[in-house]
Design an enzyme around this catalytic site. Structure first.
Site, PDB file in Angstrom:
ATOM      1  N   ASP A 365     -10.299 -22.312   8.178  1.00  0.00           N
ATOM      2  CA  ASP A 365      -9.687 -21.113   8.294  1.00  0.00           C
ATOM      3  C   ASP A 365      -8.863 -20.375   6.163  1.00  0.00           C
ATOM      4  O   ASP A 365      -8.583 -21.294   5.773  1.00  0.00           O
ATOM      5  CB  ASP A 365      -8.380 -20.634   9.093  1.00  0.00           C
ATOM      6  CG  ASP A 365      -7.585 -19.950   9.492  1.00  0.00           C
ATOM      7  OD1 ASP A 365      -8.487 -19.079   9.365  1.00  0.00           O
ATOM      8  OD2 ASP A 365      -6.464 -19.436   9.526  1.00  0.00           O
ATOM      9  N   LYS A 493       4.210   6.069  -2.014  1.00  0.00           N
ATOM     10  CA  LYS A 493       3.401   4.869  -2.575  1.00  0.00           C
ATOM     11  C   LYS A 493       2.548   5.170  -0.998  1.00  0.00           C
ATOM     12  O   LYS A 493       3.030   5.318  -0.383  1.00  0.00           O
ATOM     13  CB  LYS A 493       4.256   3.302  -2.573  1.00  0.00           C
ATOM     14  CG  LYS A 493       4.521   2.784  -0.697  1.00  0.00           C
ATOM     15  CD  LYS A 493       5.209   1.603  -0.634  1.00  0.00           C
ATOM     16  CE  LYS A 493       4.977   0.745   0.145  1.00  0.00           C
ATOM     17  NZ  LYS A 493       6.173   1.529   1.277  1.00  0.00           N
TER      18      LYS A 493
END
Length: 1008
Positions: A365, A493
């Site tokens: 993973d 942002k």
């Protein structure tokens, strides 16, 4: 409800992988596609009042608690007995039973002269009990550690029933319950969101994606339920915002419950070493019984009594079995498991240690395994340039810090981020501090703290008066703050393309300039470059509001903004990613050197997966995927010849469309592979495909989504710190420090244990030939028995034991990590070459030493070899007290027996002396002893132990009465030494020839 559940939990009927079992098929949910009215109708609930208490009670009685059914635990006594009665120990139990039978027969026939058979049987049982207990204790110890990981405080849920909010234990939830979720909550079941406010969840344990997911209550048209933006799944965590939702699945019926169900139904395969030991046990069983039956028939043929024939049968059978080998294997595996535990590798099953050494493919993973599972700012972009962040230094250089553009960027970053540090961490490095907030916001605050320090004081200086939360439509978050100069500052942002759309100017150096086409193009190129690296890019902008129009105390309207959100000033960019863990790249490189393929299988975005793969070396330098080639040539991907690609990037949706045979072909032909956007079932399919190709597969992971593949793999490796309970339960090994690099240590230890087991078996089997041949010679030519059964057992369970175990401490030979992985179909633990070397080379030299010593002692006492032939029957007649030797001397029965015991003792000593040389020879399969050295002090003490034990058996008072072992003259010890020296020189020459002519016949027939 039954029909609705059936429709909802049905599996995909159009799956192209027809041959997979139904438990492996994809889970199907359609609740995300329902309107609120359809949803409440399905679950007979109300979006304001929730379920009635009566209905909730009824469903709880019908469906049971909202929890995963724990796996059935084997009773301790069953586990203990299974360890005592498995594999090689079965042979020892059979041997013990046969000895008891022989003893009982002798008692019944009144021919028992001693308790020899009784004590031999008891000794074998003692060995089985001790080795079985060792295995059980190691397994039980590992299980206790796992249980400590799984101890969790109870979780609670805020549920609305009969229109009233109440807090209940989450196990009491039922389908249709209306619940409320907020920041910090653990999602208590599978939930369909109906209302949300900036609601974000961390799905990394389920999907592998490190970035928090923004969810809402809108109807979703996503085909795959994991892509739906209105579903929250059991055991994930809320990192921001609030939401209200309806419980759609509970307990075992949840997505995680389905994964756990798949995992529990997977058949657990035997480990490679277990198969090897089983194979060796079958060989030894057939060999021992065949030889025993042959000798039984021969003894009857030569006129021996049936009781004598039975005793011979038992003696030969026991002599053919290396009784000490079971203890050697168990102790060797336990020692290695203990060594690995000191390196933070917890081995749940002893045999898993060797399996790791046989691994030819590691399916790993990404999030939390290769990476730190912590988003980190890696680059910033200001003044049209890119600055790489180096956290090994103390903050940002002063020349950059002093620029207005950087000061504006860091100010916007501090004020836009809502994340906060947990208290009491001032002395902790910013990157290691614990933070409340989603992964991106945590990365921004950590970077800001590292860059300028004391973000909290900075925020205190610029008080927030208004905020627009992030939403998936506008893709920005904005807030308004009061400056010390009593002005308002708007900072924003968000997604770079959305921020650029709202900006008309850019801060450049000390100035603010207009954004022209050239600046816009350069900025977009920077964004694309960082995005192609798999980094998440966030842009920042600001605007100083006019103090006349927006004075202190102005009421800002968030719902219908009464302040500007366009014509802003662009500040710069921050890009962030979940970086690789230290040491991972070196570990992957070592795996390549060892011939092991490392394949990434992740649920994360393809670009992110590819970027990390390149960083850690899963995709080697210079390798290109089809997408890379298409980009370089500036052509569509379908125009690129697949044969040009040296690496493969395959996404989950594409994987669904290919057949198992096609998958096997891709795995076979592509050595560098990344799988992105995969589901748990697909991870399982990939592992199975590798196994069909004959690979020994290790799977690493920490999430629930990894557990089916962890269970199916030849060895599953879970993370101790970040691993989910389900993944730890499924794994065979747990990395307590979550360090992927520890796997390389495990590979070397696994290969070393296989090497050392080969050496131990060779050493143990070498003494079998001189244990069997004396019986054979005694029967065929009728000489007094040269070796007693007691001597055999003291060799196998006494003098051989410590030296055999000491080989487990032998250091690795120089080429151990340069070899290709072991092929389990060809590279067996016990091979014909090993048997040839042990039985017909080392063993024959020991036979020669034993019979030379035996006939020498007989000759010194008047019995020349030719006179001994055929004398056996008279020798053991207790009524004959005048048997003449070669010189006419008469021997009574008692004196003959004492002489025979002396000869048996010297034969025993001869085997032990030559075994000392065999032990030194077995230290190495390929290198010279000069190169290997004698620094294994456990083995060196083993040599000394053999001699001390033999001296005790020979010279301790009473041993001649108890064991029939007699003290020997010093010169009788020396008889076997020339044979030991010859064996040592012979094997050094054999290994020299191996090294000089690596393709020669010596290697072909003797390299075991």
């Amino acid at each position: 409800m039954a029909e609705e559940d059936k429709n909802k939990i049905e599996t995909e009927s159009q799956s192209p992988l027809k041959d997979l079992d139904t438990i492996k098929q994809e889970f199907y949910i359609d609740d995300h596609k329902l309107t609120i009215e359809e949803l409440t109708a399905r679950y007979e609930t109300d979006i304001q009042k929730g379920l009635t208490k009566a209905k909730a009670r009824e469903r709880y009685q019908q469906d049971g608690p909202n929890e995963l059914t724990p796996p059935k635990k084997e009773a301790w006594w069953i586990s203990l007995l299974s360890n005592m009665f498995k594999g090689f120990s079965i042979l020892l139990w059979i041997g013990a039973v046969l000895y008891y039978i022989a003893y009982i027969i002798q008692v019944i026939t009144e021919s028992a002269e001693s308790l020899e058979e009784f004590w031999l049987a008891t000794t074998l049982i003692f060995v089985c009990i001790i080795t079985g207990t060792l295995s059980y204790v190691q397994k039980a110890k590992s299980e206790r550690i796992i249980e400590s990981f799984q101890k969790m405080i109870p979780y609670y849920a805020r549920v609305i029933r009969d229109g009233k909010q109440t807090t209940i234990v989450s196990t009491r939830l039922v389908k249709g319950d209306l619940i409320e979720l907020k920041f910090g909550d653990r999602v208590p079941a599978d939930i369909r969101i109906i209302e949300s406010n900036g609601f974000m969840v961390d799905n990394s344990s389920l999907t592998g994606e490190s970035e928090a997911q923004l969810l809402n209550g809108n109807v979703s048209n996503a085909n795959f339920y994991m892509d739906a933006e209105n579903l929250a799944f059991f055991s994930t965590y809320v990192v921001e915002g609030t939401a209200k939702g309806i419980v759609i699945l509970c307990g075992n019926n949840t997505v995680i419950g389905h994964i756990a169900n798949v995992t529990s139904k997977l058949k657990e395969e035997d480990t490679p070493i277990a198969k090897e030991i089983q194979r060796f046990m079958h060989f030894i069983t057939v060999w021992a019984i065949s030889i025993g039956i042959l000798f039984f028939i021969l003894t009857l043929f030569f006129g021996y009594k049936w009781l004598e024939a039975v005793i011979y049968f038992i003696g030969i059978t026991v002599a053919s079995v290396p009784e000490g080998l079971l203890a050697t294997v168990t102790v060797s595996l336990s020692l290695t498991a203990k060594r690995m535990a000191s390196k933070n590798c917890l081995v749940k099953h002893l045999e898993a240690v060797e399996t790791l050494g046989s691994v030819s493919a590691i399916c790993t993973d990404k999030t939390g395994t290769l990476t730190q599972n912590v988003m980190t700012v890696t680059h910033i972009s200001i003044n049209r340039g890119i600055i790489k962040i180096d956290y090994s230094k103390r903050g940002i250089p002063k020349d950059i810090q002093n620029t207005k553009v950087f000061q504006g960027l860091i100010r916007a970053a501090c004020l836009c981020s809502k994340a906060e540090f947990l208290p009491g961490q001032k002395k902790v490095h910013p990157l290691r501090r614990k933070v409340t907030g989603d992964a991106s916001e945590a990365a921004i605050i950590k970077f800001s703290e590292w860059a300028v320090g004391n973000v909290a004081a900075f925020r205190e200086k610029y008080k927030k008066v208004a905020e627009i939360p992030f939403n998936s439509t506008d893709k920005f978050q904005a807030s308004i703050h009061v400056l010390p100069s009593n002005e308002h500052l708007l900072v924003m942002k968000g997604a770079p393309e959305k921020i650029l759309e709202r900006c008309i100017k850019m801060r450049y150096g000390e100035y603010i300039i207009d954004i022209n086409e050239k600046l816009l193009k350069e900025t977009k190129e920077i964004i694309e470059k960082l995005g192609n690296n798999g980094e998440r890019v966030i842009a920042f902008c600001e605007l100083f509001l006019n103090s006349t129009k927006y004075p202190i105390g102005f009421q800002f309207n968030i719902e219908q903004p009464n302040f500007p959100l366009t014509k802003l000033n662009f500040l710069g960019i921050m890009s962030m990613m979940d970086p690789p863990k230290p040491g991972v790249a070196e570990a992957v490189s070592k795996c390549r050197t060892a011939g092991i393929r490392v394949i990434m299988i992740t649920g994360d975005h393809p670009l992110t997966a590819k970027s990390i793969a390149k960083m850690v070396g899963i995709i080697s330098k210079g390798s290109e995927t089809l997408e890379d080639i298409a980009k370089r040539k500036k052509v569509p991907v379908n125009k690129v010849d697949p044969r040009e690609a040296t690496a493969l990037l395959l996404e989950g949706p594409d994987l669904r469309r290919i057949s198992p045979k096609k998958l096997e072909y891709l795995l076979y032909t592509n050595k560098e592979i990344i799988f992105a956007r995969t589901s748990p079932v697909q991870k399982l399919q990939i592992v199975e495909a590798f196994q069909r190709l004959g690979a020994i597969v290790a799977v690493t992971g920490d999430g629930v989504n990894d557990s089916p593949a962890l269970k199916k793999a030849d060895i599953g490796i879970s993370m101790g710190r970040t691993g989910s309970d389900v993944s730890k339960q499924a794994a065979d090994m747990i990395l307590l420090d979550d360090n992927f690099a520890s796997i390389v240590t495990g590979v070397e230890e696994g290969r070393l244990i296989f090497d050392n087991l080969k050496k131990s078996i060779t050493y143990s089997l070498a003494s079998n030939t001189p244990e069997i041949v004396p019986f054979l010679i005694s029967i065929f030519i009728g000489i007094p028995l040269p070796l007693s059964v007691v001597g055999i057992l003291f060799i196998d369970l006494g003098t051989n034991m410590w030296p055999s175990i000491s080989l487990a401490y032998e250091k690795a030979e120089s080429d151990i990590m340069q070899r290709v992985p072991r092929n389990p179909k060809k590279d067996k633990l016990v091979t014909s070459k090993l048997l040839l070397l042990a039985y017909s080379q080392f063993g024959i030299i020991e036979v020669a030493a034993g019979f030379f010593s035996y006939f020498t002692i007989m000759a010194q006492n008047g019995w020349l070899p030719n006179h001994l032939i055929g004398v056996r029957n008279e020798w053991y007649m207790n009524a004959m007290n005048d048997l003449e030797d070669s010189y006419g001397q008469e021997w009574t029965y008692s004196k003959r027996q004492i002489l025979n015991y002396n000869c048996q003792t010297v034969f025993f000593i001869s085997i032990v002396v030559v075994q000392l040389a065999v032990l030194i020879a077995c230290k190495t399969r390929y290198n010279s002893i000069v190169d290997q050295g004698m620094d294994n002090w456990i083995l060196n003490f083993g040599l000394l132990f053999e001699l001390i034990l033999v001296c005790f058996l020979l010279y301790f008072p009473g041993m001649d009465k108890i064991l029939k072992m007699y003290p020997l003259k010093l010169q009788w010890w020396l008889l076997a030494i020339p044979f030991a020296i010859f064996l040592f020189i012979y094997d050094e020459c054999r290994r020299f020839w191996l090294r000089k002519y690596p393709g020669g016949w010596i290697r072909q027939y003797t390299y075991y």
